[in-house]
Design a protein around this motif. Sequence first.
Motif, mmCIF file in Angstrom:
data_model
loop_
_atom_site.group_PDB
_atom_site.id
_atom_site.type_symbol
_atom_site.label_atom_id
_atom_site.label_comp_id
_atom_site.label_asym_id
_atom_site.label_seq_id
_atom_site.Cartn_x
_atom_site.Cartn_y
_atom_site.Cartn_z
ATOM 1 N N TYR A 105 -51.919 68.339 -48.060
ATOM 2 C CA TYR A 105 -52.754 69.452 -47.631
ATOM 3 C C TYR A 105 -51.913 70.534 -46.953
ATOM 4 O O TYR A 105 -50.882 70.235 -46.329
ATOM 5 C CB TYR A 105 -53.815 68.982 -46.638
ATOM 6 C CG TYR A 105 -54.845 68.032 -47.198
ATOM 7 C CD1 TYR A 105 -55.759 68.448 -48.165
ATOM 8 C CD2 TYR A 105 -54.907 66.709 -46.751
ATOM 9 C CE1 TYR A 105 -56.718 67.575 -48.668
ATOM 10 C CE2 TYR A 105 -55.861 65.829 -47.251
ATOM 11 C CZ TYR A 105 -56.759 66.269 -48.208
ATOM 12 O OH TYR A 105 -57.697 65.397 -48.708
ATOM 13 N N LYS A 106 -52.370 71.772 -47.057
ATOM 14 C CA LYS A 106 -51.725 72.853 -46.310
ATOM 15 C C LYS A 106 -51.915 72.624 -44.818
ATOM 16 O O LYS A 106 -51.013 72.812 -44.007
ATOM 17 C CB LYS A 106 -52.317 74.206 -46.711
ATOM 18 C CG LYS A 106 -51.737 75.379 -45.927
ATOM 19 C CD LYS A 106 -52.481 76.660 -46.184
ATOM 20 C CE LYS A 106 -51.907 77.800 -45.331
ATOM 21 N NZ LYS A 106 -52.710 79.040 -45.449
ATOM 22 N N THR A 107 -53.114 72.204 -44.445
ATOM 23 C CA THR A 107 -53.422 71.926 -43.042
ATOM 24 C C THR A 107 -54.492 70.855 -42.982
ATOM 25 O O THR A 107 -55.282 70.696 -43.928
ATOM 26 C CB THR A 107 -53.908 73.189 -42.306
ATOM 27 O OG1 THR A 107 -54.235 72.864 -40.950
ATOM 28 C CG2 THR A 107 -55.132 73.791 -42.970
ATOM 29 N N THR A 108 -54.533 70.125 -41.886
ATOM 30 C CA THR A 108 -55.598 69.133 -41.686
ATOM 31 C C THR A 108 -56.631 69.651 -40.700
ATOM 32 O O THR A 108 -57.599 68.954 -40.402
ATOM 33 C CB THR A 108 -55.005 67.813 -41.147
ATOM 34 O OG1 THR A 108 -54.312 68.080 -39.922
ATOM 35 C CG2 THR A 108 -54.046 67.204 -42.155
ATOM 36 N N ARG A 109 -56.422 70.859 -40.211
ATOM 37 C CA ARG A 109 -57.321 71.419 -39.200
ATOM 38 C C ARG A 109 -58.732 71.586 -39.760
ATOM 39 O O ARG A 109 -58.937 72.206 -40.796
ATOM 40 C CB ARG A 109 -56.793 72.759 -38.726
ATOM 41 C CG ARG A 109 -57.542 73.356 -37.537
ATOM 42 C CD ARG A 109 -56.847 74.592 -37.051
ATOM 43 N NE ARG A 109 -55.466 74.298 -36.658
ATOM 44 C CZ ARG A 109 -54.523 75.223 -36.606
ATOM 45 N NH1 ARG A 109 -54.785 76.471 -36.928
ATOM 46 N NH2 ARG A 109 -53.291 74.881 -36.244
ATOM 47 N N GLY A 110 -59.713 70.998 -39.077
ATOM 48 C CA GLY A 110 -61.111 71.176 -39.460
ATOM 49 C C GLY A 110 -61.540 70.373 -40.671
ATOM 50 O O GLY A 110 -62.670 70.513 -41.145
ATOM 51 N N LYS A 144 -45.740 57.637 -40.487
ATOM 52 C CA LYS A 144 -45.123 58.873 -40.040
ATOM 53 C C LYS A 144 -46.188 59.937 -39.802
ATOM 54 O O LYS A 144 -47.238 59.945 -40.443
ATOM 55 C CB LYS A 144 -44.114 59.373 -41.077
ATOM 56 C CG LYS A 144 -42.891 58.490 -41.235
ATOM 57 C CD LYS A 144 -41.924 59.077 -42.253
ATOM 58 C CE LYS A 144 -40.674 58.239 -42.382
ATOM 59 N NZ LYS A 144 -39.735 58.796 -43.395
ATOM 60 N N LEU A 145 -45.865 60.856 -38.905
ATOM 61 C CA LEU A 145 -46.833 61.886 -38.533
ATOM 62 C C LEU A 145 -47.267 62.719 -39.734
ATOM 63 O O LEU A 145 -48.450 63.042 -39.889
ATOM 64 C CB LEU A 145 -46.231 62.793 -37.451
ATOM 65 C CG LEU A 145 -47.152 63.869 -36.882
ATOM 66 C CD1 LEU A 145 -48.362 63.223 -36.205
ATOM 67 C CD2 LEU A 145 -46.400 64.745 -35.889
ATOM 68 N N ASN A 146 -46.319 63.060 -40.624
ATOM 69 C CA ASN A 146 -46.679 63.946 -41.739
ATOM 70 C C ASN A 146 -47.441 63.232 -42.850
ATOM 71 O O ASN A 146 -47.863 63.872 -43.814
ATOM 72 C CB ASN A 146 -45.442 64.644 -42.306
ATOM 73 C CG ASN A 146 -44.348 63.682 -42.721
ATOM 74 O OD1 ASN A 146 -44.507 62.482 -42.591
ATOM 75 N ND2 ASN A 146 -43.252 64.219 -43.214
ATOM 76 N N GLU A 147 -47.660 61.914 -42.722
ATOM 77 C CA GLU A 147 -48.469 61.218 -43.722
ATOM 78 C C GLU A 147 -49.951 61.586 -43.622
ATOM 79 O O GLU A 147 -50.717 61.297 -44.545
ATOM 80 C CB GLU A 147 -48.285 59.701 -43.584
ATOM 81 C CG GLU A 147 -46.912 59.223 -44.051
ATOM 82 C CD GLU A 147 -46.679 57.740 -43.791
ATOM 83 O OE1 GLU A 147 -47.642 57.051 -43.385
ATOM 84 O OE2 GLU A 147 -45.543 57.272 -43.971
ATOM 85 N N VAL A 148 -50.346 62.231 -42.525
ATOM 86 C CA VAL A 148 -51.748 62.661 -42.400
ATOM 87 C C VAL A 148 -52.085 63.740 -43.426
ATOM 88 O O VAL A 148 -53.261 64.002 -43.685
ATOM 89 C CB VAL A 148 -52.052 63.183 -40.977
ATOM 90 C CG1 VAL A 148 -51.805 62.103 -39.946
ATOM 91 C CG2 VAL A 148 -51.235 64.435 -40.658
ATOM 92 N N TYR A 149 -51.057 64.362 -44.027
ATOM 93 C CA TYR A 149 -51.293 65.421 -45.008
ATOM 94 C C TYR A 149 -51.426 64.878 -46.433
ATOM 95 O O TYR A 149 -51.774 65.624 -47.340
ATOM 96 C CB TYR A 149 -50.134 66.425 -44.981
ATOM 97 C CG TYR A 149 -49.985 67.185 -43.684
ATOM 98 C CD1 TYR A 149 -50.766 68.306 -43.424
ATOM 99 C CD2 TYR A 149 -49.069 66.772 -42.715
ATOM 100 C CE1 TYR A 149 -50.638 69.005 -42.236
ATOM 101 C CE2 TYR A 149 -48.933 67.468 -41.523
ATOM 102 C CZ TYR A 149 -49.715 68.577 -41.289
ATOM 103 O OH TYR A 149 -49.584 69.275 -40.103
ATOM 104 N N VAL A 150 -51.151 63.597 -46.638
ATOM 105 C CA VAL A 150 -51.035 63.050 -47.998
ATOM 106 C C VAL A 150 -52.393 62.685 -48.585
ATOM 107 O O VAL A 150 -53.249 62.096 -47.923
ATOM 108 C CB VAL A 150 -50.117 61.808 -47.988
ATOM 109 C CG1 VAL A 150 -50.100 61.146 -49.372
ATOM 110 C CG2 VAL A 150 -48.706 62.202 -47.574
ATOM 111 N N VAL A 151 -52.577 63.013 -49.869
ATOM 112 C CA VAL A 151 -53.764 62.611 -50.608
ATOM 113 C C VAL A 151 -53.359 62.430 -52.064
ATOM 114 O O VAL A 151 -52.470 63.132 -52.561
ATOM 115 C CB VAL A 151 -54.896 63.667 -50.481
ATOM 116 C CG1 VAL A 151 -54.464 65.023 -51.047
ATOM 117 C CG2 VAL A 151 -56.176 63.193 -51.147
ATOM 118 N N GLY A 152 -53.950 61.445 -52.741
ATOM 119 C CA GLY A 152 -53.567 61.238 -54.129
ATOM 120 C C GLY A 152 -54.481 60.276 -54.861
ATOM 121 O O GLY A 152 -55.219 59.495 -54.250
ATOM 122 N N GLN A 153 -54.423 60.346 -56.200
ATOM 123 C CA GLN A 153 -55.186 59.448 -57.065
ATOM 124 C C GLN A 153 -54.250 58.968 -58.168
ATOM 125 O O GLN A 153 -53.663 59.779 -58.891
ATOM 126 C CB GLN A 153 -56.376 60.177 -57.688
ATOM 127 C CG GLN A 153 -57.378 60.706 -56.685
ATOM 128 C CD GLN A 153 -58.461 61.533 -57.359
ATOM 129 O OE1 GLN A 153 -58.253 62.105 -58.428
ATOM 130 N NE2 GLN A 153 -59.620 61.590 -56.746
#
Length: 450
Positions: A105-110, A144-153
């Motif tokens: 994701y570009k951002t996880t905000r909101g 890791k902190l940046n794993e919150v941005y990851v999404v996949g199928q």
Amino acid sequence: MAAVKRNLLKIFPLVNDDFRIHIIRGGEEVILDSYDENVATELSSIITLGDSYKKLIARVPNYYPLYRNDLVESRKSYKCPLTLTDNEGASHEYELEVEGWIGTYKTTRGRKAEVSDFPDNFISLYANNKMGEFNILPIVGQNKLNEVYVVGQLFVDLFEKSELPDMSLSNRQGYKSDDPRYIAVISFVRETLLPDILKKREKFADITKSEKKKKKLEEIKNDEAKFRQSVESFKGKTAQCIIAAIGGQDRQNEMTDIVNTAINENMPELGIKSQIDNNKKKILISHTYNDKPLADIVFQMLLHNNVPAEDIIYTNCDDEICRIPEGVSIYDYLRNFFVESYSTQKIYVLFITSENTQRAWGAMAEIGAAWITQVDNKIFNIPPFTPKHPLNDEATWHSTERDEHGTLSMSKLNADVFCQKIEHVCDQINYTKRTREENKTYLSTLVAIR
């Protein structure tokens, strides 16, 4: 209804024009008919596997055209041979194939609008277009902190090949972890796919920070130019008014020079440069790459004495905030801080010198610029090199020994001199320094003191 839609899409992302989900409550109705194309518009990076998913790349916004190929990538599906035992007990060679996509994701905000919402960061596994496991990220990731941005199928049809043993768990919400097919997919995602997409996320973050730096630098330059123009206008109009008032037109050039000189001498009293000064970097650590270990110690001591990292230019710093913005010439960047201007704040230079210095064009250029503009500086030297003009070779410099293995050490006297110089820099630029004992104690954790 919006929360229901968000969560159902995470469980049934394979909705399309042929398979829609209708959510009806009272007079409200929401139709789910697409997922991956919509989520792609919220991504900053993506890797697709297989031809069927290439189209998603076009849906990912092109935030930085110059770096597009670094952020989005189309790959062939992942394939690997496996020897598996069928339901009859016979062994056969099979080809495991993984298709799909993974992005950040570009951002996880909101994104998580409700506490009850399912996680937005997940990697789901599917077989024959049915979800088999919602999220393998906790298994393949390292928290890791940046794993919150990851999404996949990811789609692996071999998981449900009828002639092979059933690998689904009894609750149908996951797979048996000891099945060779599952082990192969987990290994591929953990060792290759996830690290690759996280590198792209880091690249996106670095570019974003760099662009912000460039914008701030441009703002400083614009402020400087506007200020220069307004000061020149002020000086000219003031001189004209004074000459007209005292009747000195016959000595106009002489009177103009007198007025300008008086204004220049008293400019600091106006305090009108504080805004521009506060935006400028305060300290430059001038060094060669081979002398980075000593430069790191100087940098850590500055931080220990409450100098913010954003006030420091350190081109080989491990902290990105201190490095030159990506895409900006180092010499163009430094010229903005060395150049004479109306600013009352000049950059303070800490020279890390050694035998490497005289062979490094960049370091020599910084020494020359510092001498021309007469900026304050300190020298942290590694013998047997002896600092020479245009360095301030008349002042006492600090010395750090370096043995044949590259290990640094310093005497107790030089440790005290080191701390003295760091503290003096803090005094000059108004940072709250530590006590001498605190500094010597901390320095002893960074370098051997003998």
